[in-house]
Design a protein around this motif. Sequence first.
Motif, mmCIF file in Angstrom:
data_model
loop_
_atom_site.group_PDB
_atom_site.id
_atom_site.type_symbol
_atom_site.label_atom_id
_atom_site.label_comp_id
_atom_site.label_asym_id
_atom_site.label_seq_id
_atom_site.Cartn_x
_atom_site.Cartn_y
_atom_site.Cartn_z
ATOM 1 N N ASP A 48 68.879 -4.359 33.280
ATOM 2 C CA ASP A 48 68.003 -4.431 34.450
ATOM 3 C C ASP A 48 68.806 -4.305 35.744
ATOM 4 O O ASP A 48 68.381 -3.646 36.696
ATOM 5 C CB ASP A 48 67.235 -5.757 34.459
ATOM 6 N N ILE A 49 69.967 -4.962 35.787
ATOM 7 C CA ILE A 49 70.804 -4.909 36.987
ATOM 8 C C ILE A 49 71.289 -3.484 37.232
ATOM 9 O O ILE A 49 71.241 -2.975 38.357
ATOM 10 C CB ILE A 49 71.987 -5.885 36.861
ATOM 11 N N GLU A 50 71.755 -2.818 36.185
ATOM 12 C CA GLU A 50 72.216 -1.431 36.321
ATOM 13 C C GLU A 50 71.077 -0.519 36.782
ATOM 14 O O GLU A 50 71.271 0.357 37.631
ATOM 15 C CB GLU A 50 72.797 -0.939 34.997
ATOM 16 N N ALA A 51 69.894 -0.740 36.220
ATOM 17 C CA ALA A 51 68.748 0.092 36.604
ATOM 18 C C ALA A 51 68.391 -0.111 38.071
ATOM 19 O O ALA A 51 68.078 0.847 38.783
ATOM 20 C CB ALA A 51 67.553 -0.233 35.712
ATOM 21 N N LEU A 52 68.457 -1.358 38.552
ATOM 22 C CA LEU A 52 68.160 -1.616 39.957
ATOM 23 C C LEU A 52 69.214 -1.018 40.877
ATOM 24 O O LEU A 52 68.894 -0.532 41.964
ATOM 25 C CB LEU A 52 68.044 -3.125 40.198
ATOM 26 N N MET A 53 70.475 -1.057 40.464
ATOM 27 C CA MET A 53 71.532 -0.465 41.291
ATOM 28 C C MET A 53 71.373 1.042 41.402
ATOM 29 O O MET A 53 71.786 1.652 42.386
ATOM 30 C CB MET A 53 72.903 -0.836 40.725
ATOM 31 N N LEU A 60 62.514 -6.773 48.584
ATOM 32 C CA LEU A 60 62.829 -8.166 48.310
ATOM 33 C C LEU A 60 61.683 -9.028 48.828
ATOM 34 O O LEU A 60 61.279 -8.895 49.988
ATOM 35 C CB LEU A 60 64.142 -8.558 48.977
ATOM 36 N N VAL A 61 61.160 -9.892 47.968
ATOM 37 C CA VAL A 61 60.040 -10.753 48.338
ATOM 38 C C VAL A 61 60.392 -12.190 47.982
ATOM 39 O O VAL A 61 60.898 -12.475 46.894
ATOM 40 C CB VAL A 61 58.743 -10.343 47.604
ATOM 41 N N GLY A 62 60.131 -13.108 48.917
ATOM 42 C CA GLY A 62 60.329 -14.521 48.663
ATOM 43 C C GLY A 62 59.287 -15.326 49.413
ATOM 44 O O GLY A 62 58.648 -14.828 50.356
ATOM 45 N N MET A 63 59.100 -16.586 48.988
ATOM 46 C CA MET A 63 58.126 -17.438 49.655
ATOM 47 C C MET A 63 58.717 -18.819 49.888
ATOM 48 O O MET A 63 59.415 -19.353 49.030
ATOM 49 C CB MET A 63 56.850 -17.553 48.825
ATOM 50 N N THR A 64 58.453 -19.364 51.057
ATOM 51 C CA THR A 64 58.848 -20.739 51.367
ATOM 52 C C THR A 64 57.597 -21.477 51.824
ATOM 53 O O THR A 64 57.236 -21.445 52.997
ATOM 54 C CB THR A 64 59.924 -20.782 52.476
ATOM 55 N N GLY A 65 56.916 -22.087 50.881
ATOM 56 C CA GLY A 65 55.680 -22.791 51.203
ATOM 57 C C GLY A 65 54.591 -21.847 51.671
ATOM 58 O O GLY A 65 54.109 -21.017 50.917
ATOM 59 N N ALA A 66 54.214 -21.954 52.943
ATOM 60 C CA ALA A 66 53.127 -21.136 53.478
ATOM 61 C C ALA A 66 53.601 -19.792 54.018
ATOM 62 O O ALA A 66 52.815 -19.038 54.563
ATOM 63 C CB ALA A 66 52.412 -21.905 54.588
ATOM 64 N N VAL A 67 54.883 -19.488 53.873
ATOM 65 C CA VAL A 67 55.440 -18.269 54.455
ATOM 66 C C VAL A 67 55.884 -17.303 53.363
ATOM 67 O O VAL A 67 56.595 -17.679 52.436
ATOM 68 C CB VAL A 67 56.646 -18.594 55.363
ATOM 69 N N LYS A 68 55.426 -16.068 53.492
ATOM 70 C CA LYS A 68 55.891 -14.993 52.616
ATOM 71 C C LYS A 68 56.841 -14.115 53.422
ATOM 72 O O LYS A 68 56.525 -13.706 54.546
ATOM 73 C CB LYS A 68 54.717 -14.155 52.109
ATOM 74 N N ILE A 69 58.007 -13.831 52.855
ATOM 75 C CA ILE A 69 59.002 -12.988 53.510
ATOM 76 C C ILE A 69 59.226 -11.748 52.654
ATOM 77 O O ILE A 69 59.423 -11.845 51.438
ATOM 78 C CB ILE A 69 60.321 -13.755 53.710
ATOM 79 N N GLN A 70 59.180 -10.592 53.280
ATOM 80 C CA GLN A 70 59.388 -9.331 52.567
ATOM 81 C C GLN A 70 60.347 -8.455 53.360
ATOM 82 O O GLN A 70 60.179 -8.271 54.569
ATOM 83 C CB GLN A 70 58.058 -8.611 52.360
ATOM 84 N N LEU A 71 61.376 -7.928 52.687
ATOM 85 C CA LEU A 71 62.378 -7.088 53.333
ATOM 86 C C LEU A 71 62.643 -5.847 52.481
ATOM 87 O O LEU A 71 62.500 -5.890 51.256
ATOM 88 C CB LEU A 71 63.689 -7.856 53.535
ATOM 89 N N THR A 72 63.025 -4.778 53.128
ATOM 90 C CA THR A 72 63.405 -3.554 52.428
ATOM 91 C C THR A 72 64.920 -3.506 52.294
ATOM 92 O O THR A 72 65.640 -3.566 53.297
ATOM 93 C CB THR A 72 62.915 -2.314 53.193
ATOM 94 N N VAL A 73 65.406 -3.420 51.068
ATOM 95 C CA VAL A 73 66.843 -3.394 50.771
ATOM 96 C C VAL A 73 67.223 -1.971 50.397
ATOM 97 O O VAL A 73 66.634 -1.382 49.484
ATOM 98 C CB VAL A 73 67.185 -4.372 49.626
ATOM 99 N N SER A 74 68.190 -1.409 51.114
ATOM 100 C CA SER A 74 68.536 0.000 50.903
ATOM 101 C C SER A 74 69.167 0.257 49.543
ATOM 102 O O SER A 74 68.889 1.264 48.889
ATOM 103 C CB SER A 74 69.477 0.480 52.012
ATOM 104 N N ALA A 75 70.045 -0.649 49.099
ATOM 105 C CA ALA A 75 70.736 -0.447 47.825
ATOM 106 C C ALA A 75 71.351 -1.754 47.362
ATOM 107 O O ALA A 75 71.554 -2.683 48.145
ATOM 108 C CB ALA A 75 71.811 0.629 47.952
ATOM 109 N N LEU A 76 71.661 -1.812 46.088
ATOM 110 C CA LEU A 76 72.256 -2.999 45.466
ATOM 111 C C LEU A 76 73.564 -2.578 44.802
ATOM 112 O O LEU A 76 73.644 -1.517 44.175
ATOM 113 C CB LEU A 76 71.292 -3.556 44.418
ATOM 114 N N SER A 77 74.602 -3.390 44.957
ATOM 115 C CA SER A 77 75.885 -3.075 44.331
ATOM 116 C C SER A 77 76.452 -4.328 43.679
ATOM 117 O O SER A 77 75.946 -5.440 43.882
ATOM 118 C CB SER A 77 76.871 -2.509 45.359
#
Length: 221
Positions: A48-53, A60-77
């Motif tokens: 899975d890690i190789e496929a994502l790279m 990238l999506v995360g949540m902290t209680g009532a807040v949803k945070i979403q970011l666009t990540v260009s690449a993973l290494s």
Amino acid sequence: RAMLRELQNAREHVVLYSADDDALHLVTRIEGLEAQDFRLTMAGSEADIEALMEAGPLTLVGMTGAVKIQLTVSALSLRDDGHNSQLIAAIPDHGWRIQRREAFRVEPPAADSAEVAVRVVGHREARGRLHDISAGGLRFQWPAGHDLPQVGQTLLHCRIERFRASPLPCDLKVIRIAPSERGDGMLVSCRFQSLPESVGRQVQVYVMDVERRMRSARLDA
């Protein structure tokens, strides 16, 4: 950077999705911030890690209680210093922070056949449709023909069940009871009570997965 730091300080899990393949995802945590990039915990299978790279742009999506945070990540290494391995990504140029007065809630699609199993009088089990769910609790339709619980009551040894997915055990504290908007019964709103971290993580992932599928369906429409 502020969004990433918020997720890091909350020690919440985040999910990385491939922009081209929603089924390809990784559940991890933000471990640190550098000048130009940030570090993620090694998690998941090597495949899975190789496929994502190799996948290119990621969400990238995360949540902290009532807040949803979403970011666009260009690449993973991958960074390996001989002692341990870490996943590295450049700090995104932009992101979105969505805040609600209550925890971020989603309504599972009918295809999930999502239900809540509860113990009723006589220690028998009954099931009701899962109406909506968040990282902090859920609302479900109380099984017809059984006495309603009391507000403040704790429902022990419940389960969240979905089509082709492992059940999620939970204890629920009843906080509200109201008629269904559909006029087909009563809806019971509950908070999760003493939810184990491993189950809480699975609940968060499910909430984010439902939200992602809903967004994809709206775009396709």
